[in-house]
Design an enzyme around this catalytic site. Structure first.
Site, PDB file in Angstrom:
ATOM      1  N   THR A  95      -4.512  -7.455  -0.793  1.00 42.57           N
ATOM      2  CA  THR A  95      -3.055  -7.525  -0.831  1.00 42.57           C
ATOM      3  C   THR A  95      -2.611  -8.890  -0.332  1.00 42.57           C
ATOM      4  OG1 THR A  95      -2.691  -6.752   1.439  1.00 42.57           O
ATOM      5  CG2 THR A  95      -2.987  -5.060  -0.255  1.00 42.57           C
ATOM      6  N   ASN A 102      13.013  -2.954   6.719  1.00 44.63           N
ATOM      7  CA  ASN A 102      13.821  -3.646   5.711  1.00 44.63           C
ATOM      8  C   ASN A 102      13.472  -3.137   4.318  1.00 44.63           C
ATOM      9  OD1 ASN A 102      15.473  -5.413   4.332  1.00 44.63           O
ATOM     10  ND2 ASN A 102      14.114  -7.178   4.564  1.00 44.63           N
ATOM     11  N   SER A 157      -8.131   2.339  10.061  1.00 49.23           N
ATOM     12  CA  SER A 157      -8.780   1.131   9.540  1.00 49.23           C
ATOM     13  C   SER A 157     -10.261   1.171   9.872  1.00 49.23           C
ATOM     14  CB  SER A 157      -8.155  -0.118  10.174  1.00 49.23           C
ATOM     15  OG  SER A 157      -8.878  -1.279   9.827  1.00 49.23           O
ATOM     16  N   LEU A 173       0.827  -1.211   0.000  1.00 48.78           N
ATOM     17  CA  LEU A 173       0.000   0.000   0.000  1.00 48.78           C
ATOM     18  C   LEU A 173       0.857   1.255   0.000  1.00 48.78           C
ATOM     19  CD1 LEU A 173      -2.893  -0.935   2.471  1.00 48.78           C
ATOM     20  CD2 LEU A 173      -2.903  -0.980  -0.025  1.00 48.78           C
ATOM     21  N   LYS A 215      -5.910   0.973  16.343  1.00 50.48           N
ATOM     22  CA  LYS A 215      -6.357   1.827  15.246  1.00 50.48           C
ATOM     23  C   LYS A 215      -7.394   2.844  15.709  1.00 50.48           C
ATOM     24  CE  LYS A 215      -3.897   0.190  11.821  1.00 50.48           C
ATOM     25  NZ  LYS A 215      -2.925   1.007  11.071  1.00 50.48           N
ATOM     26  N   TYR A 219      -5.369  -5.016  17.624  1.00 47.26           N
ATOM     27  CA  TYR A 219      -5.291  -4.218  16.392  1.00 47.26           C
ATOM     28  C   TYR A 219      -6.413  -3.184  16.359  1.00 47.26           C
ATOM     29  CZ  TYR A 219      -5.367  -3.142  11.374  1.00 47.26           C
ATOM     30  OH  TYR A 219      -5.364  -2.507  10.151  1.00 47.26           O
TER      31      TYR A 219
END
Length: 303
Positions: free
Chosen positions: A244, A88, A194, A66, A213, A209
């Site tokens: 995704t 990374n 979200s 995204l 959010k 989660y």
């Protein structure tokens, strides 16, 4: 009453709290009305300028799908410089190299950054300013999700989710806001929240989660109020289920079916479908939008 308790109470009742300062909104302030469109522009020129993205941006979680899709969109709309922060960055080296090839006039850099490390964030932001010259936009895509029954969630998992999703976003926003305030330049900050901040997911359990959010929504509103006088707009986008790799695989087939069946549009979102809202909020088209949350979920929030 013990002496220490009395002293603590005296301090509590005699304290003074800081007060917010709001902008005056006049032309000399950081929130004055935008300049009118130049009269010499054609209709096409006005359309382009309306959604022009100017300056330099930092995108956290920059090696993710995204983030990269939206980085490309911002570059297409005129972004001059881009810093991709990620644990990374090499994970998406091919896609990042494609950005270099497709936008040779833009300066694109990567920084290996752990967003929960305040010192590392500050150093990366400072290095970005030195490299690009300024920071005008921050988009926080870095985040983690875990699906664990609340009865089984460990304190470690709970704290890690909040550290990355909420605290990490705040640390990046604070570091960038300090740069904007010191430079006396306006800017925009965008958090990726979200639909999980608005409604409980089904069928998967993910209380940590969802709570992290939801906290972003409240934080966004607080920062928008406090930082408006500096010309800093702060908003959130709340995506629905996006198609995704994170939401793919046979193990998620049943959940994907449920998500689609409970969506008025009958499908998941495509990553490109976030780019319009992101560009709008990061461009001059969003000049009077702050403290807002834009839900992009195909209508799933209706239920």
């Amino acid at each position: 009453m013990p002496q220490s308790t009395a002293t603590e109470r005296d301090v509590l009742t005699s304290r003074q709290i800081p007060h917010m300062t709001l902008s005056t909104g006049d032309a000399s302030s950081m929130t004055g009305p935008p300049l009118p469109m130049p009269h010499y522009l054609s209709a096409e020129g006005r359309a382009v300028k309306r959604f022009a993205v100017e300056g330099n941006a930092i995108i956290t979680g920059g090696a993710g799908t995204l983030a990269l899709v939206n980085a490309r969109a911002l570059l297409e709309h005129g972004l001059s410089g881009l810093a991709l922060f990620d644990l990374n960055p090499a994970h998406s080296s091919t896609q990042i190299e494609d950005l270099h090839k497709d936008f040779p006039n833009a300066k694109i850099i990567t920084q290996q950054v752990n967003v929960i490390d305040a010192e590392q964030v500050q150093q990366a932001v400072a290095a970005t300013v030195q490299e690009l010259g300024s920071i005008d936009i921050l988009c926080c895509f870095a985040g983690v999700v875990g699906c664990t029954h609340a009865i089984d969630v460990s304190s470690k998992e709970w704290r890690r989710t909040f550290d990355i999703n909420t605290t990490g976003s705040f640390l990046c926003a604070q570091a960038v806001a300090k740069v904007m305030v010191a430079a006396n330049t306006p800017g925009t900050i965008l958090f990726i929240a979200s639909i999980s901040a608005h409604r409980t997911n089904f069928p998967q359990p993910q209380s940590a989660y969802n709570a992290s959010k939801a906290a972003l929504l409240s934080m966004k509103t607080s920062l928008a109020a406090e930082w408006a006088r500096y010309g800093i707009r702060v908003n959130t986008i709340s995506p629905g289920y996006m198609d995704t790799i994170l939401n793919d695989g046979q193990g998620l087939a049943e959940a994907r079916s449920t998500w689609k069946e409970r969506n008025p549009m009958g499908r998941m979102g495509q990553p490109d479908e976030l780019t319009g809202p992101v560009v709008m909020l990061c461009s001059s088209a969003g000049s009077y939008i702050t403290g807002a949350d834009l839900v992009v979920d195909g209508g799933q929030i209706c239920f």
